[in-house]
Enzyme design. Structure first.
Site, short mmCIF file in Angstrom:
data_model
loop_
_atom_site.label_atom_id
_atom_site.label_comp_id
_atom_site.label_asym_id
_atom_site.label_seq_id
_atom_site.Cartn_x
_atom_site.Cartn_y
_atom_site.Cartn_z
N ASN A 105 0.70 -1.36 -0.23
CA ASN A 105 0.09 -0.06 -0.22
C ASN A 105 0.92 1.27 0.06
OD1 ASN A 105 -1.99 2.09 0.60
ND2 ASN A 105 -3.02 1.15 2.44
N HIS A 143 -12.81 2.84 -0.02
CA HIS A 143 -13.16 1.95 0.85
C HIS A 143 -13.65 0.40 0.41
CE1 HIS A 143 -12.41 4.99 4.74
NE2 HIS A 143 -11.46 4.74 3.99
N GLY A 174 -14.85 2.33 14.57
CA GLY A 174 -15.83 1.33 14.85
C GLY A 174 -15.62 0.74 15.21
N GLU A 221 -7.93 -5.21 5.41
CA GLU A 221 -8.39 -5.19 3.91
C GLU A 221 -6.51 -5.68 2.86
OE1 GLU A 221 -8.26 -0.99 5.36
OE2 GLU A 221 -8.89 -0.14 3.24
#
Ligand code: ADP
Length: 396
Positions: free
Chosen positions: A7, A179, A332, A383
């Site tokens: 990433n 996302h 979250g 991810e």
């Protein structure tokens, strides 16, 4: 199969080496301050975290250092680079070109380049990472996994902006959403946890991190999402404003004597819970300040939760119902207080939290009470694993 997940940002590069069969992380880390000075953080499974200050003028040196660390005879996770079967690259913007992940060839690189004006900060950095890996690992298959791809199933009525149609025709101005890898992973995981077929569920995923977005997933497909052409639209975020009346831009520009770029910088970097509270963009700091009586920190928290609840309500309307609401990402997964504040707004839908379950953090868990009509779940996102799975899937 060993998949190296990359990433790449403009001055950083995060990586994980994942065995896609066992789904174990063999090693992970990041390169920071690329082009400035350089720092490599590396940790093999079960090993200590190693931090090395080392010069990284470009991403190529950064990738080289990562590869050297992976095959280091003492702390490396593998013996030779031949043990890396493929590389999965996170690519932020796939425009309308890419509706799924894809194996990278020259044509794909050109296509990613061609949509770079839609993500000028991200796509060029992603491409630099791809080129650097190609240079150092010639012949190793590489996949591009796009943040936008999952949302390409949105219907026209959801993704179009009510602007002159020609802007869409000429420049592809529309909602794309981001996302996507996380929304896809979490909504699938929720179906597994609930033991229901993915294709039969109406799920709303709340990805609440520093960047935050919500997605309505109907029958396994994204039908709407809160981020737009860029990640600025939608929720109140760490430093991003989310939705504002566009007239505010002109008004503030005039009053503060700012040009367009400066105004956009304010909306992206100086707004959100940071801008409201004046304290921090980190939700832990905000929570602490609010607990100590800081009114603006409290307001930031309230605005954040209110906006999330409004989006959940609108997506329940868009899907004509909702079976499950999922909370994921930094906030979250970790903040029971935020989840509770949001869910209080949603009682009319049939949401009821199990107080004890909601105290937990960072685990896959149903946190609604057993008699609640709508299930609420906490689902840690992953991810990197999703990218490794996509990459392995393309090679099968
Ligand atoms: P991103 O990937 O967008 O940087 P993350 O998903 O890593 O974001 O989430 C980062 C956010 O999660 C930070 O604002 C951090 O404060 C918040 N966070 C982490 N742990 C907690 C916690 N225990 N309570 C509240 N917020 C938390």
């Amino acid at each position: 199969m060993n998949i190296l997940v990359i990433n790449c940002g403009s001055s950083s590069l995060k990586f994980q080496l994942i065995d896609s069969d066992s789904e174990q992380v063999l090693a992970k880390g990041l390169c920071e301050r690329i082009g400035i000075d350089g720092r490599l953080v590396y940790q093999a499974a079960g090993g200590e975290k190693e931090i090395t200050e080392v010069s990284m003028p470009t991403h190529t040196e950064a990738v080289k250092l990562v590869l050297d660390a992976l095959i280091n005879p003492n702390t490396g996770a593998i013996k030779s680079l031949e043990e890396i079967d493929a590389v999965g690259h996170r690519v932020v913007h796939g425009g309308e070109e890419f509706t799924t992940s894809i194996l990278i060839d020259e044509e794909v690189i050109q296509a990613v380049e061609s949509v770079s004006d839609l993500a000028p900060l991200h796509n060029p950095a992603n491409l630099i990472g791809i080129r650097a890996c190609q240079q150092l690992m010639p012949g190793v298959p590489m996949a591009a996994v796009f943040d936008t791809a999952f949302h390409q199933t949105m219907p026209e009525k959801a993704y179009m902006y009510a602007l002159p149609y020609e802007y869409y025709e000429k420049y592809r101005v529309r909602k794309y959403g981001f996302h996507g890898t996380s929304h896809s992973y979490v909504s699938k995981r929720a179906a597994e946890i609930l033991g229901k077929p993915y294709e039969s569920l109406k799920t709303i995923v709340c990805h609440l991190g520093n960047g935050a977005s919500i997605c309505a997933v109907k029958n396994g497909k994204s039908i709407d999402t809160s981020m737009g052409l860029s990640p600025l639209e939608g929720l109140v975020m760490g430093t991003r404003s989310g939705d504002v009346d566009p007239s505010v831009l002109e008004f503030v520009a005039e009053k503060e004597n700012l040009d367009m770029q400066q105004v956009m910088n304010v909306l992206n970097k100086e707004s959100g819970v940071y801008g409201i509270s004046g304290v921090s963009s980190d939700f832990r700091d905000i929570e602490e300040a609010a607990d100590q009586g800081n009114k603006r920190a409290d307001l930031a928290q309230e605005m954040f939760c209110y906006r999330v609840a409004k989006y959940v309500g609108s997506y329940a309307a868009a899907m004509n119902g909702v079976d499950a609401i999922c909370f994921t990402a930094g906030v979250g997964e970790n903040s029971g207080m935020i989840r509770e504040k949001i869910c209080v707004y949603l009682e009319y839908l049939g949401v009821k939290l199990d107080e004890e379950a909601n105290k937990k953090r960072g685990v896959d868990l149903v946190i609604s009470s057993s008699d609640a009509k709508v299930k609420v779940l906490m689902v840690p996102t992953n991810e990197e694993l999703a990218i490794a799975r996509e990459t392995a899937g393309l090679l099968k």
